[in-house]
Design a protein around this motif. Structure first.
Motif, PDB file in Angstrom:
ATOM      1  N   VAL A  77       0.857  -1.183   0.000  1.00  0.00           N
ATOM      2  CA  VAL A  77       0.000   0.000   0.000  1.00  0.00           C
ATOM      3  C   VAL A  77       0.893   1.232   0.000  1.00  0.00           C
ATOM      4  CG1 VAL A  77      -1.811   1.218   1.270  1.00  0.00           C
ATOM      5  CG2 VAL A  77      -1.760  -1.295   1.273  1.00  0.00           C
ATOM      6  N   ASP A  78       0.571   2.170  -0.887  1.00  0.00           N
ATOM      7  CA  ASP A  78       1.372   3.391  -0.986  1.00  0.00           C
ATOM      8  C   ASP A  78       0.826   4.461  -0.032  1.00  0.00           C
ATOM      9  OD1 ASP A  78      -0.823   4.667  -2.216  1.00  0.00           O
ATOM     10  OD2 ASP A  78       0.113   4.751  -4.188  1.00  0.00           O
ATOM     11  N   PRO A  79       1.476   5.617   0.057  1.00  0.00           N
ATOM     12  CA  PRO A  79       1.025   6.664   0.982  1.00  0.00           C
ATOM     13  C   PRO A  79      -0.382   7.189   0.699  1.00  0.00           C
ATOM     14  CG  PRO A  79       3.293   7.082   0.326  1.00  0.00           C
ATOM     15  CD  PRO A  79       2.783   5.959  -0.539  1.00  0.00           C
ATOM     16  N   ARG A  80      -0.892   6.983  -0.523  1.00  0.00           N
ATOM     17  CA  ARG A  80      -2.260   7.410  -0.853  1.00  0.00           C
ATOM     18  C   ARG A  80      -3.284   6.344  -0.472  1.00  0.00           C
ATOM     19  NH1 ARG A  80      -2.252   7.540  -6.663  1.00  0.00           N
ATOM     20  NH2 ARG A  80      -0.733   5.916  -6.304  1.00  0.00           N
ATOM     21  N   GLU A  81      -2.795   5.282   0.178  1.00  0.00           N
ATOM     22  CA  GLU A  81      -3.634   4.152   0.603  1.00  0.00           C
ATOM     23  C   GLU A  81      -4.144   3.327  -0.577  1.00  0.00           C
ATOM     24  OE1 GLU A  81      -3.736   3.225   3.809  1.00  0.00           O
ATOM     25  OE2 GLU A  81      -2.446   4.959   4.148  1.00  0.00           O
ATOM     26  N   GLU A  82      -3.408   3.350  -1.682  1.00  0.00           N
ATOM     27  CA  GLU A  82      -3.745   2.547  -2.856  1.00  0.00           C
ATOM     28  C   GLU A  82      -2.912   1.274  -2.861  1.00  0.00           C
ATOM     29  OE1 GLU A  82      -6.071   3.060  -5.246  1.00  0.00           O
ATOM     30  OE2 GLU A  82      -6.727   4.841  -4.132  1.00  0.00           O
ATOM     31  N   VAL A  83      -3.522   0.158  -3.234  1.00  0.00           N
ATOM     32  CA  VAL A  83      -2.787  -1.085  -3.421  1.00  0.00           C
ATOM     33  C   VAL A  83      -2.001  -0.955  -4.720  1.00  0.00           C
ATOM     34  CG1 VAL A  83      -2.990  -3.561  -3.894  1.00  0.00           C
ATOM     35  CG2 VAL A  83      -4.425  -2.507  -2.135  1.00  0.00           C
ATOM     36  N   VAL A  84      -0.673  -1.109  -4.622  1.00  0.00           N
ATOM     37  CA  VAL A  84       0.179  -1.005  -5.804  1.00  0.00           C
ATOM     38  C   VAL A  84       0.827  -2.334  -6.173  1.00  0.00           C
ATOM     39  CG1 VAL A  84       0.610   1.470  -5.551  1.00  0.00           C
ATOM     40  CG2 VAL A  84       2.150  -0.182  -4.443  1.00  0.00           C
TER      41      VAL A  84
END
Length: 191
Positions: A77-84
């Motif tokens: 999970v990235d800082p934008r709370e998106e699964v990458v």
């Protein structure tokens, strides 16, 4: 060394977190899989329409595998709370068949996400007592082969293709110690 976070996560120095898959990831994970479906199909194989038609049921099964301790199924999970990315280590209770696999969003290719995910997942596996992890990579995927090499895997020769793939695969293995901290290598990956 990553800092342990709260709940089911491990924090890294570069703000990408490895979190054990939970039902709370449902919509983020579904969006990740749908947004990258064509990309993944071209590189790994398509999950098929049935995967998406029964997404919540399949997710519940995966969360249960984490709960009972047979697998370590994670998302980055990235800082934008998106699964990458996804990084899964399956069958951790069976040393001869423990296997790691990963998939990284097309939008973050070449940024070291795969290497970070594999490294963190192996550290987590070692902390859970896993001592041997296998992997297999398509022979025509040099970026993923580099990721495994940088993370300490050794090639073992031809490996069976995953279901639904007609491509040739190469097997890899790594042996983990109780205090495993994975190499931080500077090699860029493109997967």
């Amino acid at each position: 060394m990553p800092r342990r976070g709260s709940g089911n996560q491990i924090r890294t120095d570069d703000s990408v977190r490895l979190e054990l898959l939970s039902s709370g990831h449902a919509r983020q994970l579904e969006r990740f899989e749908l947004n990258n479906r064509d990309f993944f199909a071209s590189r790994i194989g398509d999950r098929g329409d049935d995967y998406f038609a029964h997404f919540d049921e399949r997710l519940a099964e995966l969360v249960e595998e984490n709960r009972v301790g047979t697998s370590l199924l994670g998302v980055l999970v990235d800082p934008r709370e998106e699964v990458v990315a996804r990084v899964n280590i399956t069958d951790i209770h069976q040393s001869d068949s423990t296997e790691i696999g990963s998939r990284v969003a097309k939008s973050v290719q070449g940024r070291g996400i795969a290497r970070t995910g594999v490294r963190l997942a192996l550290e987590l596996a070692a902390a859970h007592g896993v001592r041997v992890v296998h992997a297999r990579v398509a022979a025509d995927n040099p970026a993923s082969r580099r990721v495994l090499k940088v993370c300490g895997f050794e090639a073992t020769g031809p490996a069976p293709s995953p279901d639904g793939s007609s491509r040739a695969f190469t097997g890899y293995v790594i042996r983990l110690g109780a205090e495993t901290e994975m190499p931080r290598g500077e090699a860029k990956d493109h997967s």
